[in-house]
Design an enzyme around this catalytic site. Sequence first.
Site, PDB file in Angstrom:
ATOM      1  CG  ASP A 146     -12.967 -37.023 -23.846  1.00 51.83           C
ATOM      2  OD1 ASP A 146     -12.673 -35.847 -24.170  1.00 51.83           O
ATOM      3  OD2 ASP A 146     -12.159 -37.960 -23.870  1.00 51.83           O
TER       4      ASP A 146
ATOM      5  CG  HIS B 240     -21.252  -8.197 -12.566  1.00 55.16           C
ATOM      6  ND1 HIS B 240     -22.459  -8.820 -12.408  1.00 55.16           N
ATOM      7  CD2 HIS B 240     -20.836  -7.894 -11.314  1.00 55.16           C
ATOM      8  CE1 HIS B 240     -22.778  -8.872 -11.116  1.00 55.16           C
ATOM      9  NE2 HIS B 240     -21.800  -8.321 -10.445  1.00 55.16           N
TER      10      HIS B 240
ATOM     11  CG  ASP C 177     -14.363  -7.317  -7.234  1.00 56.08           C
ATOM     12  OD1 ASP C 177     -13.963  -8.202  -6.460  1.00 56.08           O
ATOM     13  OD2 ASP C 177     -15.505  -6.806  -7.168  1.00 56.08           O
TER      14      ASP C 177
ATOM     15  CG  ASP D 298     -15.283 -10.232  -2.913  1.00 59.58           C
ATOM     16  OD1 ASP D 298     -14.669  -9.753  -3.885  1.00 59.58           O
ATOM     17  OD2 ASP D 298     -16.505 -10.083  -2.738  1.00 59.58           O
TER      18      ASP D 298
ATOM     19  CG  HIS E 192     -21.972  -1.641  -6.064  1.00 63.93           C
ATOM     20  ND1 HIS E 192     -21.447  -1.623  -4.790  1.00 63.93           N
ATOM     21  CD2 HIS E 192     -21.056  -1.041  -6.857  1.00 63.93           C
ATOM     22  CE1 HIS E 192     -20.260  -1.052  -4.821  1.00 63.93           C
ATOM     23  NE2 HIS E 192     -19.998  -0.668  -6.051  1.00 63.93           N
TER      24      HIS E 192
ATOM     25  CG  HIS F 278     -21.119  -9.933  -0.772  1.00 67.44           C
ATOM     26  ND1 HIS F 278     -20.246 -10.989  -0.728  1.00 67.44           N
ATOM     27  CD2 HIS F 278     -20.530  -8.994  -1.566  1.00 67.44           C
ATOM     28  CE1 HIS F 278     -19.188 -10.718  -1.467  1.00 67.44           C
ATOM     29  NE2 HIS F 278     -19.325  -9.507  -1.984  1.00 67.44           N
TER      30      HIS F 278
ATOM     31  CG  HIS G 257     -22.358 -12.517  -3.861  1.00 62.99           C
ATOM     32  ND1 HIS G 257     -23.091 -11.714  -4.686  1.00 62.99           N
ATOM     33  CD2 HIS G 257     -21.147 -11.926  -3.787  1.00 62.99           C
ATOM     34  CE1 HIS G 257     -22.352 -10.691  -5.094  1.00 62.99           C
ATOM     35  NE2 HIS G 257     -21.159 -10.811  -4.570  1.00 62.99           N
TER      36      HIS G 257
ATOM     37  CD  GLU H   8     -18.444  -5.536  -2.480  1.00 66.64           C
ATOM     38  OE1 GLU H   8     -18.117  -5.392  -3.663  1.00 66.64           O
ATOM     39  OE2 GLU H   8     -18.766  -6.628  -1.978  1.00 66.64           O
TER      40      GLU H   8
ATOM     41  CE1 TYR I 226     -17.361   1.009  -9.632  1.00 66.52           C
ATOM     42  CE2 TYR I 226     -19.261   1.681  -8.314  1.00 66.52           C
ATOM     43  CZ  TYR I 226     -18.161   0.865  -8.499  1.00 66.52           C
ATOM     44  OH  TYR I 226     -17.828  -0.066  -7.551  1.00 66.52           O
TER      45      TYR I 226
ATOM     46  NE  ARG J 102     -16.146  -3.556  -6.759  1.00 67.04           N
ATOM     47  CZ  ARG J 102     -16.347  -3.454  -8.077  1.00 67.04           C
ATOM     48  NH1 ARG J 102     -16.975  -2.392  -8.562  1.00 67.04           N
ATOM     49  NH2 ARG J 102     -15.939  -4.389  -8.911  1.00 67.04           N
TER      50      ARG J 102
ATOM     51  CD  GLU K  76     -15.105  -6.782  -2.322  1.00 65.16           C
ATOM     52  OE1 GLU K  76     -14.632  -6.774  -3.477  1.00 65.16           O
ATOM     53  OE2 GLU K  76     -16.102  -7.456  -1.994  1.00 65.16           O
TER      54      GLU K  76
END
Length: 430
Positions: free
Chosen positions: A41, A247, A264, A275, A356, A360, A367, A385, A389, A398, A400
């Site tokens: 449940d 990610h 991040d 973000d 990347h 955004h 996003h 950002e 790497y 990074r 941001e």
Amino acid sequence: MMKTNIPNSLFIRNRANLMARLPEKSVAVFTANEPMPRNGDQFYPFRQQSDFFYLTGIDAENAFLILSPNNPTEQYREVLFIEPYDEVKATWQGEMMDNKQAKEISGIETVKSSDEFYAVLNDIALTGCDTIFMNTYEYPKYECNVETIQHRFVKKIKELYPLHQFGRTAPILNELRMIKSKEEFDITQDACNITAKAFRRCLETVKPNRYEYQIQAEIEYIFKLNNASGHAYAPIVAGGKNGCCLHYSKNDDILNDGDLLLFDIGCEYKNYSSDLSRTIPINGKFTERQKECYSAVLRVMKEITKLYKVGGTINEINQTTYRLMEQEMIKLGLFTAEDVAKQDPDHPLYRKYLMHGMSHHIGLDVHDSVDKYKPFQPGMILTCEPGIYIREEGIGIRIENDLLITEGEPVNLFEGLPIEIEEIEAAMNK
Ligand code: GLY
Ligand code: MN
Ligand code: MN
């Protein structure tokens, strides 16, 4: 989610803006999200569908909204439907919203039981209405293999009214949601302030030999302590080479002395996102090589921040960043100018170290609604950002910030948060 206490003037205005764009003889219908089942449940934590929240402020399942701006019956122009009171549900899951509360939250005068939704829609759809507008989540990179309640709802309405015309509200809502109102900016600033507090705590608590998930726990503690509902997205707490995984979200590794730690992270507050990315040395002191790489990214970040102004575009920011980072990568010895001169333009060398985009929109979704070609206008909030790497060196960086576009300089929602090498080292060695 905790009670938002957002003034209903925001939702009233949002609906008015949408209705002003609906044609004559049309009706728009929306459904709330449903809880995602987990097992037994149990359900995954409920999150309202962002457009439904944008238009109503209602954070509950089993709810519908009808907007019928030109309806001769005034009570039908805006109708909210909420789940009828259920004694058993109230006993097991807690207090349920009543019509009076729903009216206060949303500013909608006509509130009915969700059991009445299809009867009321029938009355509206079959009386001088040609077009039914419906809503699906439209985001270019979104692929969904689950049949959501929105999909089922669209199918059902199309079956019920096969000879009507249909329209999409998503393009209109995307357009509207890109420009944040003062209330939305203030909530986003509050969200960023909470995320900033969490990062400051990390500056004091990160040490070699702790685990990434233990640092995540520090972040979650500060989020909840400050009334955020949780993360706006899967948090990345990535030591050393893990920072090169874009990610990364396992967050289960040990933090090694001498490595960098890439964060991040962003809380969700009143359903709005923040973000933030920062990269720090785990032992409190950058090595010379780490300093070189970090300074390169920070220099570029400062340069591209100038492009967050009216008329700018995400594409311009990306292209400028790639050009500047290519030069920085040459200085860092990753490849030479001669290599660049000979490179395949379809596979530029910088791509190995920066894969990347740089920006955004943020808002109810991290996003957020977007027309990526749309030139910037005051009221948009976008991330900045850049990163680098270098897998062969175990260096992932990074940085941001979240920036509000204004008529003049952009406003940094993370203003004052350590970003310079000296500021980070000082905060870690207090
Ligand atoms: N946290 C997701 C992103 O930075 O795009
Ligand atoms: Mn981020
Ligand atoms: Mn981002």
